[in-house]
Design a protein around this motif. Sequence first.
Motif, PDB file in Angstrom:
ATOM      1  N   PHE A  56       0.896  -1.220   0.130  1.00 27.40           N
ATOM      2  CA  PHE A  56      -0.066   0.066  -0.051  1.00 27.40           C
ATOM      3  C   PHE A  56       0.827   1.265  -0.033  1.00 27.40           C
ATOM      4  O   PHE A  56       2.154   1.180   0.314  1.00 27.40           O
ATOM      5  CB  PHE A  56      -0.953   0.067   1.234  1.00 27.40           C
ATOM      6  N   GLN A  57       0.359   2.364  -0.506  1.00 27.56           N
ATOM      7  CA  GLN A  57       1.157   3.541  -0.587  1.00 27.56           C
ATOM      8  C   GLN A  57       0.595   4.862   0.364  1.00 27.56           C
ATOM      9  O   GLN A  57      -0.820   5.064   0.092  1.00 27.56           O
ATOM     10  CB  GLN A  57       1.199   4.001  -1.913  1.00 27.56           C
ATOM     11  N   ASN A  58       1.475   5.492   0.838  1.00 27.21           N
ATOM     12  CA  ASN A  58       1.114   6.802   1.460  1.00 27.21           C
ATOM     13  C   ASN A  58       0.875   7.933   0.379  1.00 27.21           C
ATOM     14  O   ASN A  58       1.884   8.208  -0.012  1.00 27.21           O
ATOM     15  CB  ASN A  58       2.139   7.261   2.710  1.00 27.21           C
ATOM     16  N   LYS A  63       5.664   6.868  -0.346  1.00 30.38           N
ATOM     17  CA  LYS A  63       6.210   5.815   0.399  1.00 30.38           C
ATOM     18  C   LYS A  63       5.423   4.670   0.538  1.00 30.38           C
ATOM     19  O   LYS A  63       4.108   4.807   0.225  1.00 30.38           O
ATOM     20  CB  LYS A  63       6.971   6.260   1.616  1.00 30.38           C
ATOM     21  N   ARG A  64       5.809   3.358   0.540  1.00 26.05           N
ATOM     22  CA  ARG A  64       5.293   2.091   0.371  1.00 26.05           C
ATOM     23  C   ARG A  64       5.446   1.410   1.844  1.00 26.05           C
ATOM     24  O   ARG A  64       6.524   1.569   2.250  1.00 26.05           O
ATOM     25  CB  ARG A  64       5.530   1.540  -0.752  1.00 26.05           C
ATOM     26  N   ASN A  80      10.780   2.667  -0.069  1.00 25.53           N
ATOM     27  CA  ASN A  80      10.578   2.779  -1.585  1.00 25.53           C
ATOM     28  C   ASN A  80      10.161   1.478  -2.336  1.00 25.53           C
ATOM     29  O   ASN A  80       9.199   1.832  -3.246  1.00 25.53           O
ATOM     30  CB  ASN A  80      11.935   3.357  -2.157  1.00 25.53           C
ATOM     31  N   ASP A  81      10.705   0.553  -1.708  1.00 27.74           N
ATOM     32  CA  ASP A  81       9.858  -0.596  -2.616  1.00 27.74           C
ATOM     33  C   ASP A  81      10.409  -1.757  -1.630  1.00 27.74           C
ATOM     34  O   ASP A  81      11.060  -1.728  -0.626  1.00 27.74           O
ATOM     35  CB  ASP A  81      10.679  -0.744  -3.820  1.00 27.74           C
ATOM     36  N   PHE A  82       9.941  -3.069  -1.874  1.00 29.64           N
ATOM     37  CA  PHE A  82       9.918  -4.390  -1.566  1.00 29.64           C
ATOM     38  C   PHE A  82      10.373  -5.323  -2.299  1.00 29.64           C
ATOM     39  O   PHE A  82       9.841  -5.250  -3.499  1.00 29.64           O
ATOM     40  CB  PHE A  82       8.990  -4.811  -0.393  1.00 29.64           C
TER      41      PHE A  82
END
Length: 243
Positions: A56-58, A63-64, A80-82
């Motif tokens: 999910f993203q703010n 940011k995630r 930033n990512d996973f």
Amino acid sequence: MRQVKILTRPTVDQMNEYSQLKEQLFNDKLSEKESAEIAEQFRRLESSYNWTNFVFQNPDTGKRGIKNAAGEVLVPAEFNDFSFLGDNDLFYTTHMAAMKDRGFGIVAADGTGKVLVDFRFDYLQWDPFAGMYMALWDSKVEFGYVNPQGKVIIPNILTKYNEPCYGHLILETDLFMGILDLRTSNFVLPEYFNIEVEENEKIVFTKNRVKGYVVERTGKFIPADEYDEENMSDEDIVYNTFK
């Protein structure tokens, strides 16, 4: 035209029920009838919902973060990512590889996002079979393995990823092979020309055109014609796929 069924996500209560039923599947004190009923309940629940975690993203920061299947926050939206999201079943983990400022580190997946390993790696990818992260660092294209605490276990010299085979993982460079025993975490770095892994057999290593075995505890290579199983101690067990 074939239609793809889109599964809804479970509630927190259904996730708890899923976990409880899964535990009962291995309860040998239950009768055959009780076990069959629990297995059917579990099958219905498993096939009715989407159990995967999701990003999910703010919207304010971009940011995630990661939520579980029921929408509970595992990792807050601060990264930033996973590279790996996991799920509630096969690939459950209490930590995640996260990207921040172009580097990868390891953060807690308990809702806090606490940084467990700083962002010093070029890339991290969880390998659930090995129980470690495949990692890139120092701008090299070769990869290695690090544990969830960020300690380098296998140096970044590997060039090929292999699927587990009878409880072992073959480690390869361009020229040589090594091995990791997934049950004991003992390993031999790539220095062998070939490694033969077959079910319920001792693992055969080839070095300088000589075939033999390797002691798990010490890494000592024993040519096949010098191997004396009857006089080997318990500490001199060689790599094997015996159960």
